[in-house]
Scaffold this motif. Sequence first.
Motif, PDB file in Angstrom:
ATOM      1  N   ILE A  35      -6.651  -6.205   2.268  1.00 40.46           N
ATOM      2  CA  ILE A  35      -6.129  -5.128   2.319  1.00 40.46           C
ATOM      3  C   ILE A  35      -7.183  -4.079   1.323  1.00 40.46           C
ATOM      4  CG2 ILE A  35      -3.539  -5.218   2.161  1.00 40.46           C
ATOM      5  CD1 ILE A  35      -3.630  -5.451  -0.828  1.00 40.46           C
ATOM      6  N   ASP A  54      -6.879   1.667  -7.720  1.00 33.50           N
ATOM      7  CA  ASP A  54      -6.623   0.858  -6.435  1.00 33.50           C
ATOM      8  C   ASP A  54      -5.751  -0.378  -6.648  1.00 33.50           C
ATOM      9  OD1 ASP A  54      -6.513   0.332  -3.689  1.00 33.50           O
ATOM     10  OD2 ASP A  54      -8.449  -0.500  -3.847  1.00 33.50           O
ATOM     11  N   LYS A  86       0.752   0.730  -6.600  1.00 33.51           N
ATOM     12  CA  LYS A  86       0.830   2.040  -6.566  1.00 33.51           C
ATOM     13  C   LYS A  86       1.957   2.507  -7.416  1.00 33.51           C
ATOM     14  CE  LYS A  86      -1.937   0.886  -3.534  1.00 33.51           C
ATOM     15  NZ  LYS A  86      -3.512   0.720  -3.988  1.00 33.51           N
ATOM     16  N   ASP A 135      -6.869   5.344  -4.280  1.00 38.26           N
ATOM     17  CA  ASP A 135      -6.550   4.949  -2.793  1.00 38.26           C
ATOM     18  C   ASP A 135      -5.040   5.169  -2.549  1.00 38.26           C
ATOM     19  OD1 ASP A 135      -7.908   3.972  -0.378  1.00 38.26           O
ATOM     20  OD2 ASP A 135      -7.662   1.815  -1.121  1.00 38.26           O
ATOM     21  N   ASN A 136      -5.005   4.908  -1.133  1.00 42.60           N
ATOM     22  CA  ASN A 136      -3.746   4.739  -0.722  1.00 42.60           C
ATOM     23  C   ASN A 136      -2.487   5.812  -0.832  1.00 42.60           C
ATOM     24  OD1 ASN A 136      -4.781   1.776  -1.482  1.00 42.60           O
ATOM     25  ND2 ASN A 136      -4.570   2.094   0.557  1.00 42.60           N
TER      26      ASN A 136
HETATM   27 MG    MG Z   1      -6.291   0.406  -1.575  1.00 43.71          MG
END
Ligand code: MG
Length: 221
Positions: free
Chosen positions: A39, A139, A142, A165-166
């Motif tokens: 990932i 990152d 979350k 990120d994400n």
């Molecule tokens: Mg990420």
Amino acid sequence: MSLKIWTNIDNYFTHCFIPEDEILQAVLQNCKQNELPDIQVSNHQAMFLHILVKMQKAKNILEVGTLGGYSSIHMARALENDGHLTTIEYEEKHAKVAAENFKIAGLSHKITLIHNDGKSALKKLIAEEHRAFDFVFLDADKRSNPIYLELCLKLVKKGAVIICDNIVREGEIITCHTDDKDVEGIRHFCKNLSQKHHIITSAIQTVGSKGHDGFSISFVQ
Ligand code: MG
Ligand code: DHB
């Protein structure tokens, strides 16, 4: 449009722009051998981070969520001569593999790897009055993004760039109606960022070999 064509297009641009790199191949191989989750950022996203670090002329990078160190290596390679990267990883196996990978990349001297949970590690850096960071890459888990944001803001200097990120997760940011803690964390992160009047932010959606996702990019004025 689908993952297959996004991946083929990523591959096309890999042939165009990404040089063969035996070190990065060895690093990814080491991640695979140790069964780390696949990932990490894509090669293009990693190169994008590398270019942003160069544009920022960053001297002091903070990363939360090392995984195997793939993004860390791209960012550390772009540091100014006397620059340094501090990266925080909670999982013991990930931290062990990342430390090996920094050795493989010949970058151990430029990277401090902290094996601790993100919140404790950041609080410790704050208590130590760590010199200010000018580039941050969030990152990690979350759900903790809102608290990582608050803590990171005590560690950055004016002019810092913060990437998270994400933040799209296949559209879950707007479509998910469950109480998914990670999606909630991303939503709160965005809401909190929007209320910081000294910070300007853009959110960029991405498609590619890693599917549909995206990142936020913020500038601390
Ligand atoms: Mg990420
Ligand atoms: C996940 C985490 C990431 O940082 C990422 O880039 C992709 C997926 C995850 O936890 O599933």
